[in-house]
Design an enzyme around this catalytic site. Structure first.
Site, PDB file in Angstrom:
ATOM      1  N   THR A 110       0.732  -0.987  -0.192  1.00 56.45           N
ATOM      2  CA  THR A 110      -0.226  -0.294   0.084  1.00 56.45           C
ATOM      3  C   THR A 110       1.049   1.241   0.056  1.00 56.45           C
ATOM      4  O   THR A 110       2.013   1.497   0.085  1.00 56.45           O
ATOM      5  CB  THR A 110      -0.819   0.290   1.017  1.00 56.45           C
ATOM      6  OG1 THR A 110      -0.249   0.030   2.450  1.00 56.45           O
ATOM      7  CG2 THR A 110      -1.915  -0.990   0.833  1.00 56.45           C
ATOM      8  N   GLY A 147       1.200   0.099   4.372  1.00 57.20           N
ATOM      9  CA  GLY A 147       1.841  -1.003   5.667  1.00 57.20           C
ATOM     10  C   GLY A 147       0.674  -2.347   6.540  1.00 57.20           C
ATOM     11  O   GLY A 147       1.677  -2.957   6.717  1.00 57.20           O
ATOM     12  N   ASP A 194      -6.341 -10.971  -0.179  1.00 65.92           N
ATOM     13  CA  ASP A 194      -6.514 -10.438   1.078  1.00 65.92           C
ATOM     14  C   ASP A 194      -7.739 -11.752   1.448  1.00 65.92           C
ATOM     15  O   ASP A 194      -8.570 -10.576   2.299  1.00 65.92           O
ATOM     16  CB  ASP A 194      -6.859  -9.086   1.004  1.00 65.92           C
ATOM     17  CG  ASP A 194      -5.767  -8.570   1.475  1.00 65.92           C
ATOM     18  OD1 ASP A 194      -4.726  -8.904   1.317  1.00 65.92           O
ATOM     19  OD2 ASP A 194      -5.601  -7.203   1.297  1.00 65.92           O
ATOM     20  N   GLU A 244      -5.042  -8.840  -4.774  1.00 68.24           N
ATOM     21  CA  GLU A 244      -5.383  -8.708  -4.109  1.00 68.24           C
ATOM     22  C   GLU A 244      -6.507 -10.316  -3.796  1.00 68.24           C
ATOM     23  O   GLU A 244      -6.825  -9.801  -2.337  1.00 68.24           O
ATOM     24  CB  GLU A 244      -6.400  -7.497  -4.232  1.00 68.24           C
ATOM     25  CG  GLU A 244      -7.273  -6.885  -3.197  1.00 68.24           C
ATOM     26  CD  GLU A 244      -5.628  -5.890  -2.500  1.00 68.24           C
ATOM     27  OE1 GLU A 244      -5.228  -5.801  -1.126  1.00 68.24           O
ATOM     28  OE2 GLU A 244      -5.269  -5.026  -3.965  1.00 68.24           O
ATOM     29  N   ASN A 273      -1.622  -4.217  -3.045  1.00 67.35           N
ATOM     30  CA  ASN A 273      -1.166  -5.782  -1.658  1.00 67.35           C
ATOM     31  C   ASN A 273       0.517  -6.003  -1.698  1.00 67.35           C
ATOM     32  O   ASN A 273       1.319  -4.918  -1.631  1.00 67.35           O
ATOM     33  CB  ASN A 273      -1.542  -7.233  -2.088  1.00 67.35           C
ATOM     34  CG  ASN A 273      -2.516  -7.672  -0.748  1.00 67.35           C
ATOM     35  OD1 ASN A 273      -1.756  -7.165  -0.067  1.00 67.35           O
ATOM     36  ND2 ASN A 273      -3.025  -9.193  -1.155  1.00 67.35           N
ATOM     37  N   SER A 309      -9.938  -5.610   4.682  1.00 68.13           N
ATOM     38  CA  SER A 309      -8.722  -4.666   4.718  1.00 68.13           C
ATOM     39  C   SER A 309      -8.515  -4.194   5.848  1.00 68.13           C
ATOM     40  O   SER A 309      -9.598  -3.870   6.737  1.00 68.13           O
ATOM     41  CB  SER A 309      -8.833  -4.087   3.303  1.00 68.13           C
ATOM     42  OG  SER A 309      -8.004  -2.509   3.356  1.00 68.13           O
ATOM     43  N   SER A 310      -7.353  -4.093   6.021  1.00 66.01           N
ATOM     44  CA  SER A 310      -7.224  -2.822   7.472  1.00 66.01           C
ATOM     45  C   SER A 310      -6.317  -1.869   7.402  1.00 66.01           C
ATOM     46  O   SER A 310      -6.195  -0.757   7.603  1.00 66.01           O
ATOM     47  CB  SER A 310      -5.141  -3.915   7.206  1.00 66.01           C
ATOM     48  OG  SER A 310      -5.612  -5.454   7.852  1.00 66.01           O
TER      49      SER A 310
END
Length: 581
Positions: free
Chosen positions: A381, A472, A423, A420, A401, A451-452
């Site tokens: 990211t 990160g 994920d 992606e 990603n 997602s984070s």
């Protein structure tokens, strides 16, 4: 510079100031030192903070011409896709939070989606195929999202915003120190893919720092996008070339996937914590609600945060573990009902109950925190924080990603594609020591993976106070939360808030990861030995890592004027710097 030792005669003044600030940060002391560093600037009108100074300047120029914060975001994001292709680009997706000067906010979900031919068991437990190669590619959404946001907010012509990135791709750009680190880490993958090999090598060797890199095919792609908008990509010549390349390598993306991609405009999550109104990204991002849950738990101890630093860090880690346990019940709200989970994570009453399970003198095994499901470990990211002259704000996190995404560059378009699909949670055989994968995040055609990413905006009394976010992967939630706590709850200045050593926890494995690395600027960042010893005494297992979340932080500081002064910080960990006027 190592913050655990000091020889004043060996360090120039600015390095000594940074050292002193770091020591004050660890002790929780407020600092107001003047920093002579390019990573922090003050401006009265507008600022752009990105991972790369070239893109910050491009965004700043857009603001100077009267552009909206969204205009600057478009230009800067497209620039990052050229000069920082290991982390972002139009082959990936993003979340954009737009906070208007009147206090209203919108969340643009341009997250990638699973292809129509994707299925829950398509990887049959084969993590390698899910992690890289053409079968790991999800339908890209960043370009569609940038265009949709621009159509709503943009003030400058689309062509003006795309032109700088197209110019960089055609005329060439210098390899930055951080991109070079990413290239070294991914050298075998670059050598294995013809597209990446042709772009990043010369005479069989990787390009070096400062070498000029040309992506002529991407320049052609961007020129077509500049002239015709998103149509060539999602329903035209670029898309046709892209799909042909992917299918030639036995990928499953189709033109129908591109044609049917839709940007989702969602209602942001909001919460009142620490005396501020926090605006965050809703699911399929878990970052916004996770950050609010952590802050609500810590609020039970009182703000401002006072006491021995190891105790404060211990409480933050314990709160982080609770947030990670709950977040795996989330997923794409277009496919599962997440209302109850979101309401819990935003609830102060729920936070009070979790706080009761936290003990100041000890920590626990992972199952203490009540998580039913195994974690996903997203990566990569790039983040940008932007404020314009009217105090409209953009907090945007984009991604492909892993480093270089699927490790695949489309030769005929110059686009680096995302991975992606990694994920998503995938069904797997149960292990005695590991919880099962989360069904809420299983693959479905058209679904967006969890997602984070944590783009965030802070308001106080209706006025903008801060724009923050990080890159990160799974470290983003901790990184964004810690920077926010450093400034708003511990009283640190913006630069010290960003420079403070960070610590991370993902619940599984039950390990505290802490920064211990020399970053591209030459600064050494490390959690002090005394703090580590105190955490270990409470039962934490510690692991040092030579990486971390990379934050971009903008704060509006008020004096007597209606509009405050903007302080922008680009995290030195990636070598970026902000630009403003």
């Amino acid at each position: 510079m190592n913050i655990t030792s000091l020889s004043m005669s060996k360090w120039p003044c600015s390095r000594f100031l940074l050292l002193l600030a770091s020591l004050l940060v660890i002790s929780g002391t407020s600092t107001s030192l003047a920093y002579d560093r390019p990573e922090v600037i003050k401006a009265n009108h507008g600022v752009v903070a990105t991972d790369d100074g070239r893109c910050s300047r491009i965004g700043r120029d857009v603001l100077q011409e009267g552009g909206h914060a969204v205009d600057a975001a478009v230009a800067a994001a497209l620039c990052l896709g050229v000069v920082s292709p290991a982390s972002s680009g139009i082959g990936g997706g993003a979340f954009m939070l737009v906070g208007s000067a009147d206090g209203k906010a919108q969340a643009f979900d341009m997250r990638e989606t699973a292809p129509k031919q994707a299925s829950e068991n398509m990887y049959a437990g084969n993590a390698a195929v899910q992690a890289s190669g053409v079968l790991s590619i999800a339908v890209p959404g960043e370009l569609a999202g940038l265009y949709k946001a621009w159509k709503q907010y943009g003030k400058l012509p689309w062509q003006r915003l795309v032109k700088p990135a197209a110019h960089l791709a055609h005329s060439g750009f210098k390899i930055s120190p951080y991109l070079h680190r990413q290239m070294l880490t991914s050298e075998s993958d670059i050598m294995a893919d013809k597209g990446l090999h042709d772009l990043f090598t010369s005479n069989g060797s990787l390009l070096r720092i400062g070498d000029i890199c040309y992506n002529k095919q991407l320049a052609k792609t961007l020129r077509a996008i500049s002239a015709y908008g998103t149509k060539p990509f999602y329903n035209g010549s670029i898309g046709i070339k892209l799909i042909k390349d992917i299918q030639k390598s036995r990928g499953i993306l189709t033109m129908e996937d591109l044609q049917q991609y839709e940007v989702r405009i969602r209602e942001p999550i909001t919460a009142d914590v620490m005396g501020f109104k926090i605006i965050g990204m809703p699911p399929p991002s878990s970052g916004g609600v996770a950050m609010v849950l952590i802050l609500n738990i810590l609020a039970q101890y009182g703000f401002p945060m006072e006491g021995p630093s190891p105790l404060l860090i211990h409480r933050e880690i314990e709160s982080l573990k609770h947030a990670f346990a709950v977040r795996m019940n989330l997923g794409d709200p277009d496919f599962i009902d997440v209302k109850n989970v979101v309401n819990d994570m935003l609830s102060t009453e729920f936070a009070k109950q979790l706080k009761k399970t936290i003990y100041d003198n000890m920590t626990f095994t992972s199952n203490h925190y009540g998580g039913k499901w195994n974690q996903i470990n997203d990566h990569g990211t790039s983040h940008m924080s932007i404020v314009d002259s009217e105090r409209n704000a953009v907090s945007m996190t984009s991604t492909i990603n892993f480093y270089f995404g699927a490790k695949y560059l489309s030769p005929s378009t110059g686009i680096v594609l995302n991975n992606e699909m990694a994920d998503f949670s995938i069904p797997a055989k149960r292990s005695a020591n590991v919880p099962p994968p989360a069904p809420a995040n299983f693959i479905r055609p058209g679904k967006r993976p969890l997602s984070s990413m944590t783009p965030t905006i802070f308001l106080k009394d209706g006025q903008l106070r801060a724009v923050v976010g990080a890159s990160g992967g799974s470290m983003i939630i901790a990184g964004t939360t810690e920077v926010s706590l450093n400034h708003f709850a511990k009283g640190m200045d913006p630069f010290s808030s960003v420079m403070a050593p960070r610590y991370f926890h993902q619940l599984i494995p039950n390990v505290v990861q802490y920064e211990n690395w020399t970053i591209v600027t030459g600064d050494h960042i490390e959690l002090p030995a005394e703090t580590r010893a105190a955490l270990e005494k409470k039962g934490h297992v510690l692991q040092s890592i030579a990486t971390g979340a990379i934050c971009q932080f903008v704060v509006q500081e008020f004096n007597s004027s209606k509009l405050g002064q903007l302080v922008a910080v680009s995290d030195p960990r990636k070598g970026g710097f902000p630009a403003g006027f």
